[in-house]
Scaffold this active site. Sequence first.
Site, PDB file in Angstrom:
ATOM      1  N   TYR A   1       3.738   6.902  15.123  1.00 24.56           N
ATOM      2  CA  TYR A   1       4.215   8.112  14.441  1.00 24.56           C
ATOM      3  C   TYR A   1       5.158   8.970  15.281  1.00 24.56           C
ATOM      4  CZ  TYR A   1       1.726   7.092  10.224  1.00 24.56           C
ATOM      5  OH  TYR A   1       1.346   6.496   9.055  1.00 24.56           O
TER       6      TYR A   1
ATOM      7  N   GLU B   1      -5.377   6.559   7.511  1.00 21.38           N
ATOM      8  CA  GLU B   1      -5.265   5.163   7.942  1.00 21.38           C
ATOM      9  C   GLU B   1      -6.392   4.785   8.902  1.00 21.38           C
ATOM     10  OE1 GLU B   1      -1.123   5.029   9.167  1.00 21.38           O
ATOM     11  OE2 GLU B   1      -0.513   5.442   7.103  1.00 21.38           O
TER      12      GLU B   1
HETATM   13  C1  HEM Z   1       6.703   1.999   4.033  1.00 19.77           C
HETATM   14  C2  HEM Z   1       6.494   6.800   4.278  1.00 19.77           C
HETATM   15  C3  HEM Z   1       5.562   6.533   9.009  1.00 19.77           C
HETATM   16  C4  HEM Z   1       6.207   1.749   8.824  1.00 19.77           C
HETATM   17  C5  HEM Z   1       6.731   3.323   3.707  1.00 19.77           C
HETATM   18  C6  HEM Z   1       7.020   3.824   2.395  1.00 19.77           C
HETATM   19  C7  HEM Z   1       6.955   5.157   2.457  1.00 19.77           C
HETATM   20  C8  HEM Z   1       6.648   5.522   3.819  1.00 19.77           C
HETATM   21  C9  HEM Z   1       7.161   6.131   1.302  1.00 19.77           C
HETATM   22  C10 HEM Z   1       7.352   2.967   1.176  1.00 19.77           C
HETATM   23  C11 HEM Z   1       6.085   2.517   0.551  1.00 19.77           C
HETATM   24  C12 HEM Z   1       6.252   1.341  -0.352  1.00 19.77           C
HETATM   25  O1  HEM Z   1       7.153   0.542  -0.124  1.00 19.77           O
HETATM   26  O2  HEM Z   1       5.446   1.205  -1.245  1.00 19.77           O
HETATM   27  C13 HEM Z   1       6.219   7.140   5.587  1.00 19.77           C
HETATM   28  C14 HEM Z   1       6.065   8.504   6.052  1.00 19.77           C
HETATM   29  C15 HEM Z   1       5.816   8.432   7.387  1.00 19.77           C
HETATM   30  C16 HEM Z   1       5.796   7.022   7.744  1.00 19.77           C
HETATM   31  C17 HEM Z   1       6.171   9.738   5.187  1.00 19.77           C
HETATM   32  C18 HEM Z   1       5.573   9.539   8.375  1.00 19.77           C
HETATM   33  C19 HEM Z   1       4.954  10.643   8.117  1.00 19.77           C
HETATM   34  C20 HEM Z   1       5.649   5.213   9.371  1.00 19.77           C
HETATM   35  C21 HEM Z   1       5.449   4.720  10.709  1.00 19.77           C
HETATM   36  C22 HEM Z   1       5.640   3.359  10.652  1.00 19.77           C
HETATM   37  C23 HEM Z   1       5.962   3.021   9.291  1.00 19.77           C
HETATM   38  C24 HEM Z   1       5.077   5.552  11.913  1.00 19.77           C
HETATM   39  C25 HEM Z   1       5.555   2.355  11.780  1.00 19.77           C
HETATM   40  C26 HEM Z   1       6.361   2.301  12.746  1.00 19.77           C
HETATM   41  C27 HEM Z   1       6.427   1.416   7.511  1.00 19.77           C
HETATM   42  C28 HEM Z   1       6.675   0.069   7.054  1.00 19.77           C
HETATM   43  C29 HEM Z   1       6.792   0.143   5.661  1.00 19.77           C
HETATM   44  C30 HEM Z   1       6.636   1.525   5.318  1.00 19.77           C
HETATM   45  C31 HEM Z   1       6.768  -1.158   7.930  1.00 19.77           C
HETATM   46  C32 HEM Z   1       7.016  -1.022   4.685  1.00 19.77           C
HETATM   47  C33 HEM Z   1       8.396  -1.066   4.171  1.00 19.77           C
HETATM   48  C34 HEM Z   1       9.354  -1.818   5.031  1.00 19.77           C
HETATM   49  O3  HEM Z   1       8.935  -2.748   5.733  1.00 19.77           O
HETATM   50  O4  HEM Z   1      10.536  -1.494   5.010  1.00 19.77           O
HETATM   51  N1  HEM Z   1       6.507   4.372   4.559  1.00 19.77           N
HETATM   52  N2  HEM Z   1       6.046   6.284   6.627  1.00 19.77           N
HETATM   53  N3  HEM Z   1       5.947   4.161   8.541  1.00 19.77           N
HETATM   54  N4  HEM Z   1       6.409   2.264   6.443  1.00 19.77           N
HETATM   55 FE1  HEM Z   1       6.149   4.247   6.542  1.00 19.77          FE
END
Ligand code: HEM
Length: 401
Positions: free
Chosen positions: A95, A137
């Site tokens: 994060y 989580e």
């Molecule tokens: C997917 C929000 C932090 C890794 C997503 C999605 C959202 C989101 C809205 C799309 C969900 C979907 O596809 O159904 C956020 C928010 C964060 C955050 C608001 C911080 C407050 C992180 C962090 C990581 C991360 C810290 C890891 C480094 C991913 C990955 C996906 C994802 C790998 C799957 C989509 C892809 O591979 O492109 N997140 N996220 N996210 N997030 Fe986050």
Amino acid sequence: ALSQKTIDIIKSTVPVLEVHGVTITSVFYKNMFNNHPELLNIFNHANQSQGRQQTALANMVYAAAQNIDKLESVLPAVVQVAHKHRGLGVKPEHYPIVGKHLLEAIKEVLGDAATEEIIDAWAEAYGVIAQVFIDIEANMYETAGAQAGGWSDFKELEVVDKVKESDVITSFYFKAKDGQPLPTFEPGQYITVKVNIPGEKYALNRQYSLSCAPGNEYYRISVKREADYQPNGKVSNYLHDYLNVGDTIEASAPAGDFTLNMEETAPVAFISGGVGLTPMMSMLETLVKNDSDRDVTFIHSARNEGVHAFGKEACELAGKLQRGSCYYGYQEPANPEGDHSFTGYITKEFLEDKISKETICYVCGPVPFLKAVVTILGELGVSGENIRYEFFGPAMALETV
Ligand code: HEM
């Protein structure tokens, strides 16, 4: 808690950031992957290159920030994403990395308009939002690990059967490589499959719904072979062509909140398009296994007979229910005289006598399909609460697609 001043700054700057949303997040991802290439083992490169995930993450940060003084209102969306994150192995230590690069991107794109006060306010708000994700989580990791046979990260599963279901869909049956029983799950959940494909620098992750009921000795996923010229097709083509009985993949434990509520007794309809039928197969089989007396309607739309998977299996399952019915149709039937309930798309006229105002409808398929079906269900008087949908790809509100 955040000060009122911070809250005011956040709320007044959200619209500005939204205007620059895509630019900010493009800069953000570019810099983050430069500094932390290891994160490419988690993120989906296909989504990146199509710019879809870009908007998803950005939009959610802005939506949460806009509601920073009443974060409860965005909790359902957070839980859905948290399931995804948990399935992908996103950890608390990730994060701050995302936060740092997001803030730097905001600074870079806004230039002089990004005063120290504004940046500080966003740093604080991001911290609050991130903590909500981290806590939810943490709970999910713990629950996944505590299940009988459960695990919290990735584990090796072995292919015990591979079955061609249609011209484009193939099922893979898995057991745990270590011989442990597989944990139960909720019908509608998915597993995250992680593969290392020869020639690929980073691991690739894909999430596939389980297409069988919980309580079997195996997990089954049913994968559609995507066109191989699409970046998204890399994994599905690899699985179809190279993953055979005896081979292993890494997978995380089932996740996801598009699930069948087993407490409800109202009539239920499963309406799917294309490979969107996979979670529906799990839900349907679960009702059969529980000898449910619910009124169940299974409706499936496929492009043609050749790509239609589980035609027989779905109708046989529905036939075992006390009150089950099953329909399928083709957009372009190869044999117009052949066996099917409708031709072309699912219409209001078709659904009218199969769906009542009280029917709980689970809908899954590609975006245009979902949009059309959700609209029709609304016209038929089904309440928003009883229309439950999921599509395959990054989650976005339907209106924004
Ligand atoms: C997917 C929000 C932090 C890794 C997503 C999605 C959202 C989101 C809205 C799309 C969900 C979907 O596809 O159904 C956020 C928010 C964060 C955050 C608001 C911080 C407050 C992180 C962090 C990581 C991360 C810290 C890891 C480094 C991913 C990955 C996906 C994802 C790998 C799957 C989509 C892809 O591979 O492109 N997140 N996220 N996210 N997030 Fe986050």
